[in-house]
Design a protein around this motif. Structure first.
Motif, mmCIF file in Angstrom:
data_model
loop_
_atom_site.group_PDB
_atom_site.id
_atom_site.type_symbol
_atom_site.label_atom_id
_atom_site.label_comp_id
_atom_site.label_asym_id
_atom_site.label_seq_id
_atom_site.Cartn_x
_atom_site.Cartn_y
_atom_site.Cartn_z
ATOM 1 N N VAL A 14 46.043 50.720 11.546
ATOM 2 C CA VAL A 14 44.923 50.188 10.787
ATOM 3 C C VAL A 14 43.966 51.333 10.513
ATOM 4 N N VAL A 15 43.518 51.456 9.269
ATOM 5 C CA VAL A 15 42.598 52.521 8.884
ATOM 6 C C VAL A 15 41.295 51.872 8.434
ATOM 7 N N ILE A 16 40.246 52.054 9.228
ATOM 8 C CA ILE A 16 38.948 51.447 8.951
ATOM 9 C C ILE A 16 37.997 52.515 8.440
ATOM 10 N N GLU A 17 37.562 52.363 7.186
ATOM 11 C CA GLU A 17 36.671 53.340 6.559
ATOM 12 C C GLU A 17 37.224 54.758 6.710
ATOM 13 N N GLY A 18 38.526 54.886 6.490
ATOM 14 C CA GLY A 18 39.172 56.190 6.526
ATOM 15 C C GLY A 18 39.556 56.685 7.907
ATOM 16 N N ILE A 19 39.234 55.917 8.955
ATOM 17 C CA ILE A 19 39.547 56.334 10.317
ATOM 18 C C ILE A 19 40.725 55.529 10.838
ATOM 19 N N SER A 20 41.808 56.219 11.178
ATOM 20 C CA SER A 20 43.023 55.584 11.670
ATOM 21 C C SER A 20 42.863 55.188 13.129
ATOM 22 N N TYR A 21 43.224 53.948 13.440
ATOM 23 C CA TYR A 21 43.182 53.479 14.826
ATOM 24 C C TYR A 21 44.158 54.282 15.675
ATOM 25 N N ILE A 22 45.313 54.637 15.105
ATOM 26 C CA ILE A 22 46.296 55.442 15.832
ATOM 27 C C ILE A 22 45.714 56.815 16.153
ATOM 28 N N THR A 23 45.174 57.483 15.142
ATOM 29 C CA THR A 23 44.625 58.826 15.321
ATOM 30 C C THR A 23 43.455 58.822 16.290
ATOM 31 N N ASN A 24 42.599 57.816 16.181
ATOM 32 C CA ASN A 24 41.422 57.712 17.032
ATOM 33 C C ASN A 24 41.823 57.605 18.501
ATOM 34 N N TYR A 25 42.748 56.704 18.808
ATOM 35 C CA TYR A 25 43.147 56.520 20.197
ATOM 36 C C TYR A 25 44.065 57.629 20.695
ATOM 37 N N ARG A 26 44.785 58.289 19.785
ATOM 38 C CA ARG A 26 45.670 59.370 20.219
ATOM 39 C C ARG A 26 44.869 60.482 20.877
ATOM 40 N N ALA A 27 43.736 60.843 20.289
ATOM 41 C CA ALA A 27 42.900 61.904 20.864
ATOM 42 C C ALA A 27 42.389 61.505 22.241
ATOM 43 N N GLN A 28 42.003 60.241 22.389
ATOM 44 C CA GLN A 28 41.483 59.769 23.673
ATOM 45 C C GLN A 28 42.588 59.702 24.723
ATOM 46 N N VAL A 29 43.755 59.228 24.319
ATOM 47 C CA VAL A 29 44.885 59.150 25.243
ATOM 48 C C VAL A 29 45.311 60.550 25.677
ATOM 49 N N ASP A 30 45.314 61.486 24.744
ATOM 50 C CA ASP A 30 45.677 62.862 25.072
ATOM 51 C C ASP A 30 44.753 63.418 26.154
ATOM 52 N N ALA A 31 43.452 63.178 26.013
ATOM 53 C CA ALA A 31 42.490 63.668 27.003
ATOM 54 C C ALA A 31 42.730 63.020 28.364
ATOM 55 N N GLU A 32 43.033 61.723 28.367
ATOM 56 C CA GLU A 32 43.265 61.019 29.625
ATOM 57 C C GLU A 32 44.548 61.491 30.305
#
Length: 223
Positions: free
Chosen positions: A175-193
């Motif tokens: 899902v892309v909300i206002e140009g921000i991908s839910y996949i991309t958004n959580y991928r960065a957070q998951v990578d950090a975790e």
């Protein structure tokens, strides 16, 4: 927060969740059953979601487990959770065992569901407008564009990414909300975790704390 939860809930749970098969028509015995296109899937959102919620808001608000059950029953079969979770894991998917990938997919989906489920109770018929499709369908990635109207009259663009699975069904995975991908958004957070605690540690946190873990991940990313 209520408006944000509404948008995210509609975005994350609506596509595919409300897949309504076309009325059966006489056909030859050799004819294959019609498969709903991504556009048709999303076009059913407003009426089907409203029908599922209207008259049951108070009951569902008091019984979150029942709300989760409704979401699972109508949504989970039509969302490519395995593919989405691999994309969220990114390069770490190669490091995970098949069992870990399966556990992560379930734990992540459950966490998302519990975090945003109540936002669906604010959904009203007509708050989502499906925009005309552009171009031919692409089996690997097809976008369906919509606009979600908020309580204050503002509109937010929400695009759904679909892919055709090996059995010929269209399933949503991003899902892309206002140009921000839910996949991309959580991928960065998951990578950090994963860097901090490893794949197994993250899976265990999601399994134990669910939505609270997502909240902490987002706060850490913002801070």
């Amino acid at each position: 927060m209520k408006l944000r939860n509404l948008v995210l809930a509609c975005a994350l749970f609506a596509p595919g969740a409300l897949l309504a098969s076309p009325a059966p028509a006489p056909a030859a015995a050799t004819s294959a059953p019609a498969v709903a296109t991504p556009q048709q899937v999303v076009e059913n959102i407003t009426s089907e979601l409203a029908n599922a919620i209207d008259g049951h808001r108070a009951e569902l608000k008091q019984d979150k487990n029942k709300l989760i059950g409704v979401i699972d029953g109508i949504f989970l079969p039509h969302f490519d959770i395995d593919y989405a979770s691999i994309l969220v894991l990114g390069r770490h998917a190669r490091e995970a065992t098949p069992a870990q990938r399966e556990r992560f997919a379930k734990a992540f989906y459950d966490s998302i569901t519990h975090r945003y489920a109540e936002g669906l109770l604010n959904y009203t018929k007509g708050s989502v407008k499906v925009l005309p499709s552009k171009g031919a369908l692409n089996d690997r990635r097809t976008m369906v564009r919509t606009q979600v109207m908020l309580d204050d009259g503002k509109t937010i663009s929400v695009d759904y990414a679909f892919r055709k699975t090996s059995d010929g069904q269209w399933k949503a995975y991003d899902v892309v909300i206002e140009g921000i991908s839910y996949i991309t958004n959580y991928r960065a957070q998951v990578d950090a975790e994963v860097r901090k605690m490893g794949i197994e540690g993250l899976i265990e946190r999601l399994e134990k704390n669910g939505a609270d873990t997502l909240d902490k991940m987002q706060k850490d990313a913002a801070g």
